[in-house]
Design an enzyme around this catalytic site. Structure first.
Site, PDB file in Angstrom:
ATOM      1  N   TYR A   1      -2.763   3.627  45.324  1.00 47.57           N
ATOM      2  CA  TYR A   1      -1.543   3.016  45.838  1.00 47.57           C
ATOM      3  C   TYR A   1      -1.177   3.785  47.094  1.00 47.57           C
ATOM      4  O   TYR A   1      -1.218   5.019  47.096  1.00 47.57           O
ATOM      5  CB  TYR A   1      -0.391   3.170  44.836  1.00 47.57           C
ATOM      6  CG  TYR A   1      -0.327   2.103  43.758  1.00 47.57           C
ATOM      7  CD1 TYR A   1      -0.461   0.760  44.067  1.00 47.57           C
ATOM      8  CD2 TYR A   1      -0.080   2.449  42.435  1.00 47.57           C
ATOM      9  CE1 TYR A   1      -0.374  -0.215  43.091  1.00 47.57           C
ATOM     10  CE2 TYR A   1       0.007   1.481  41.439  1.00 47.57           C
ATOM     11  CZ  TYR A   1      -0.138   0.151  41.789  1.00 47.57           C
ATOM     12  OH  TYR A   1      -0.044  -0.818  40.817  1.00 47.57           O
TER      13      TYR A   1
ATOM     14  N   THR B   1      -5.366  -1.053  45.574  1.00 43.62           N
ATOM     15  CA  THR B   1      -4.586  -2.155  44.991  1.00 43.62           C
ATOM     16  C   THR B   1      -3.643  -2.720  46.046  1.00 43.62           C
ATOM     17  O   THR B   1      -2.864  -1.977  46.647  1.00 43.62           O
ATOM     18  CB  THR B   1      -3.802  -1.660  43.755  1.00 43.62           C
ATOM     19  OG1 THR B   1      -4.739  -1.201  42.790  1.00 43.62           O
ATOM     20  CG2 THR B   1      -2.944  -2.764  43.163  1.00 43.62           C
TER      21      THR B   1
ATOM     22  N   SER C   1      -5.557   5.449  37.562  1.00 40.72           N
ATOM     23  CA  SER C   1      -4.452   4.992  38.407  1.00 40.72           C
ATOM     24  C   SER C   1      -3.905   6.132  39.258  1.00 40.72           C
ATOM     25  O   SER C   1      -3.833   7.276  38.813  1.00 40.72           O
ATOM     26  CB  SER C   1      -3.329   4.440  37.517  1.00 40.72           C
ATOM     27  OG  SER C   1      -2.158   4.241  38.285  1.00 40.72           O
TER      28      SER C   1
ATOM     29  N   LYS D   1      -8.398  -4.572  45.242  1.00 39.49           N
ATOM     30  CA  LYS D   1      -7.980  -5.174  43.968  1.00 39.49           C
ATOM     31  C   LYS D   1      -6.673  -5.948  44.134  1.00 39.49           C
ATOM     32  O   LYS D   1      -5.708  -5.405  44.676  1.00 39.49           O
ATOM     33  CB  LYS D   1      -7.785  -4.062  42.919  1.00 39.49           C
ATOM     34  CG  LYS D   1      -7.152  -4.517  41.603  1.00 39.49           C
ATOM     35  CD  LYS D   1      -7.108  -3.350  40.616  1.00 39.49           C
ATOM     36  CE  LYS D   1      -6.542  -3.717  39.263  1.00 39.49           C
ATOM     37  NZ  LYS D   1      -5.067  -3.764  39.231  1.00 39.49           N
TER      38      LYS D   1
ATOM     39  N   HIS E   1      -2.826  -8.737  38.695  1.00 40.98           N
ATOM     40  CA  HIS E   1      -2.180  -7.538  38.147  1.00 40.98           C
ATOM     41  C   HIS E   1      -1.741  -7.783  36.697  1.00 40.98           C
ATOM     42  O   HIS E   1      -0.716  -7.295  36.246  1.00 40.98           O
ATOM     43  CB  HIS E   1      -0.975  -7.147  39.011  1.00 40.98           C
ATOM     44  CG  HIS E   1      -0.700  -5.678  39.100  1.00 40.98           C
ATOM     45  ND1 HIS E   1      -1.063  -4.895  40.172  1.00 40.98           N
ATOM     46  CD2 HIS E   1      -0.086  -4.822  38.240  1.00 40.98           C
ATOM     47  CE1 HIS E   1      -0.669  -3.649  39.963  1.00 40.98           C
ATOM     48  NE2 HIS E   1      -0.075  -3.572  38.788  1.00 40.98           N
TER      49      HIS E   1
HETATM   50  C1  FMN Z   1       0.926  -0.902  31.646  1.00 41.66           C
HETATM   51  C2  FMN Z   1       0.137  -1.316  32.853  1.00 41.66           C
HETATM   52  C3  FMN Z   1       0.085  -0.480  33.967  1.00 41.66           C
HETATM   53  C4  FMN Z   1      -0.675  -0.843  35.073  1.00 41.66           C
HETATM   54  N1  FMN Z   1      -0.785   0.017  36.120  1.00 41.66           N
HETATM   55  C5  FMN Z   1      -1.571  -0.287  37.169  1.00 41.66           C
HETATM   56  C6  FMN Z   1      -1.770   0.648  38.219  1.00 41.66           C
HETATM   57  O1  FMN Z   1      -1.258   1.742  38.196  1.00 41.66           O
HETATM   58  N2  FMN Z   1      -2.561   0.264  39.237  1.00 41.66           N
HETATM   59  C7  FMN Z   1      -3.173  -0.964  39.297  1.00 41.66           C
HETATM   60  O2  FMN Z   1      -3.895  -1.257  40.240  1.00 41.66           O
HETATM   61  N3  FMN Z   1      -3.016  -1.856  38.294  1.00 41.66           N
HETATM   62  C8  FMN Z   1      -2.246  -1.539  37.242  1.00 41.66           C
HETATM   63  N4  FMN Z   1      -2.120  -2.438  36.213  1.00 41.66           N
HETATM   64  C9  FMN Z   1      -2.867  -3.691  36.243  1.00 41.66           C
HETATM   65  C10 FMN Z   1      -4.234  -3.506  35.585  1.00 41.66           C
HETATM   66  O3  FMN Z   1      -5.040  -2.629  36.312  1.00 41.66           O
HETATM   67  C11 FMN Z   1      -4.981  -4.827  35.451  1.00 41.66           C
HETATM   68  O4  FMN Z   1      -5.036  -5.480  36.690  1.00 41.66           O
HETATM   69  C12 FMN Z   1      -4.357  -5.766  34.421  1.00 41.66           C
HETATM   70  O5  FMN Z   1      -3.808  -5.035  33.359  1.00 41.66           O
HETATM   71  C13 FMN Z   1      -5.419  -6.732  33.903  1.00 41.66           C
HETATM   72  O6  FMN Z   1      -4.909  -7.609  32.972  1.00 41.66           O
HETATM   73  P1  FMN Z   1      -5.032  -7.402  31.365  1.00 41.66           P
HETATM   74  O7  FMN Z   1      -4.053  -6.335  31.014  1.00 41.66           O
HETATM   75  O8  FMN Z   1      -4.669  -8.729  30.858  1.00 41.66           O
HETATM   76  O9  FMN Z   1      -6.458  -6.983  31.082  1.00 41.66           O
HETATM   77  C14 FMN Z   1      -1.364  -2.085  35.097  1.00 41.66           C
HETATM   78  C15 FMN Z   1      -1.310  -2.924  33.976  1.00 41.66           C
HETATM   79  C16 FMN Z   1      -0.587  -2.551  32.858  1.00 41.66           C
HETATM   80  C17 FMN Z   1      -0.591  -3.464  31.660  1.00 41.66           C
HETATM   81  C1  7N5 Z   2       4.800   2.779  37.447  1.00 46.21           C
HETATM   82  C2  7N5 Z   2       3.561   2.821  38.242  1.00 46.21           C
HETATM   83  C3  7N5 Z   2       2.935   1.495  38.573  1.00 46.21           C
HETATM   84  C4  7N5 Z   2       2.208   0.886  37.415  1.00 46.21           C
HETATM   85  C5  7N5 Z   2       1.825  -0.538  37.681  1.00 46.21           C
HETATM   86  O1  7N5 Z   2       1.110  -0.860  38.596  1.00 46.21           O
HETATM   87  C6  7N5 Z   2       2.299  -1.562  36.776  1.00 46.21           C
HETATM   88  O2  7N5 Z   2       3.210  -1.287  35.990  1.00 46.21           O
HETATM   89  O3  7N5 Z   2       1.790  -2.678  36.819  1.00 46.21           O
END
Ligand code: FMN
Ligand code: 7N5
Length: 401
Positions: free
Chosen positions: A130, A156, A106, A253, A277
């Site tokens: 991002y 993203t 990320s 994404k 997401h």
């Molecule tokens: C704690 C957390 C932080 C995340 N941070 C990002 C991120 O920084 N960038 C991003 O593109 N997606 C982020 N996501 C989304 C994930 O990349 C992904 O799309 C999502 O978690 C998929 O669903 P799942 O958790 O049910 O597998 C985040 C998800 C979680 C749970």
């Molecule tokens: C705090 C940074 C962004 C993380 C993110 O994309 C999320 O929490 O889903």
């Protein structure tokens, strides 16, 4: 007793982490309907086996962008993973390396791009991007990822503004940070977690810190990232700007609409990730798996379609592949593993997913991902009757907790 599946890792993670951290990981936007929808839609899809086929060898590996993946999933980008455990990004990258699958770092990681590469020298690393107000920050991240041998760039696009994360708000997890007394007490009740954090200090957005090249990165940028304040002038035309900086595979994404899949193709993306997401942004968004067939259709075989959202079992992976995804991303699943047992815990979850994927494919009579198709997926079963007056099942789970 070893943890047998992802849900057991989730429950253990819930005990190991302070509520504020667990809820940051586990939670979604608003009423968490999208979060629930991802799971419901996957669970409601039955798989139809083909019997009496030679399955003496089953290979769950795939090939994408010139790389072999040992299993058809990658670790999704997770921002602020350092809250779960210091050094989380490097630990997840090492777990992915061990499982032979890609790791997507990320932009909001707590370990620097270069340090993740050093920790996992043989891993297939992808960089998630991002774009915030200052384009120079994104440009610098892309350049650094390239220099560190990252293999793909994942832009993203579903965060023009943060989703409304009510669990986070309830805990005072926002800027300015106003922790409630209950949250502080809860942290104190998790001494192993607290000691680790005390030793390493509060996680920072490592890629936004001033670097060896002396490029100034403001505290403002750190705050913008925490509040997910992105550049809202970003459009499809911006892909051309990224193209100039990045000559490797460029994926978009966070798409859910067929017209957007066609736009991605038209604007030269090399792949898309169908994603809501993980239910953390638009709560009214559809389940990723529900729109996957239309997205695959729209991409028309011109670029690979990946999917994420709700992957908790190997059978979920297989369902996505059968409906046309080339691979999936898993976000929370490896993160729960990380919370339970660091690198080894995350690796265990990836291994469980791989074993379940192999077993499911064998039961379906498929020896390779390419043999899976829509014929393996039955009509969705009707949703289970809600027990709590029409509220999504997640409320029942919470009420029981
Ligand atoms: C704690 C957390 C932080 C995340 N941070 C990002 C991120 O920084 N960038 C991003 O593109 N997606 C982020 N996501 C989304 C994930 O990349 C992904 O799309 C999502 O978690 C998929 O669903 P799942 O958790 O049910 O597998 C985040 C998800 C979680 C749970
Ligand atoms: C705090 C940074 C962004 C993380 C993110 O994309 C999320 O929490 O889903």
């Amino acid at each position: 007793m070893p943890l047998l599946n992802v849900e057991e890792h989730r429950r253990r993670a819930r005990r190991m982490l302070p509520r504020l951290v667990f809820d940051y990981v586990d939670g979604g936007a608003e009423d968490e309907r999208c979060l629930q929808r991802n799971r419901d839609a996957l669970e409601q899809l039955p798989l139809i086996p083909e019997c009496l086929r030679d399955t003496s060898t089953v290979d769950i590996g795939i090939e994408l962008f010139g790389r072999r993946w040992r299993a058809p999933f990658a670790v999704a980008p997770i921002g602020l993973a350092g809250l779960v455990r210091p050094g989380a990004d490097a630990l997840l990258a090492r777990a992915a390396q061990g499982a032979g699958v890609p790791f997507v770092l990320s932009t909001a990681s707590n370990t620097r791009i270069e340090d993740v590469r050093a920790a996992a020298p043989d891993a297939a690393l992808w960089m998630q991007l991002y774009v915030m107000g200052e384009r120079a920050i994104a440009e610098r991240i892309v350049r650094r990822a390239r220099a560190a041998g990252f293999e793909a760039l994942v832009l993203t696009v579903d965060v023009p503004v943060s989703g409304l994360r009510e669990r986070d708000l309830r805990h005072g997890f926002r800027l300015p940070m106003r922790l409630t007394p209950a949250t502080v007490l809860d942290m104190a009740r998790h001494p192993a977690w607290l000691m680790r954090l005390a030793r390493s200090g509060m996680p920072q957005f490592a890629n936004l810190l001033p670097d060896d090249d002396g490029a100034p990165v403001s505290a403002q940028a750190q705050a913008a990232l925490l509040s997910r304040t992105m550049d809202r002038r970003l459009t499809w035309e911006s892909l051309a700007w990224l193209r100039k900086l990045w000559d490797g595979p460029l994926l978009v994404k966070g798409l859910l609409g067929a017209e957007d899949a066609r736009r991605a193709v038209r604007h030269g993306a090399d792949g898309i990730v169908v994603s809501n997401h993980g239910g953390r942004q638009l709560d009214a968004a559809p389940a990723s798996i529900a729109v996957l067939p239309a997205m695959v259709d729209a991409a028309g075989g011109r670029i690979p379609v990946l999917m994420d959202g709700g992957i908790r079992r190997g059978s979920d992976v297989v369902k996505a592949l059968a409906l046309g995804a080339r691979g999936v991303l898993a976000g929370r699943a490896p993160l729960y593993g990380l919370a339970c047992g660091g690198e080894q815990g995350a690796l265990s979850v990836l291994q469980l997913l791989a074993q379940e994927t192999e077993r499911t494919m064998t039961l379906l009579g498929a020896t390779h991902a390419a043999e899976l198709g829509p014929r393996h997926v039955g009509r969705p079963e009707p949703p289970p009757k809600d027990t709590l007056q029409g509220k999504p099942a997640i409320y029942a789970a919470r009420a029981a907790a």
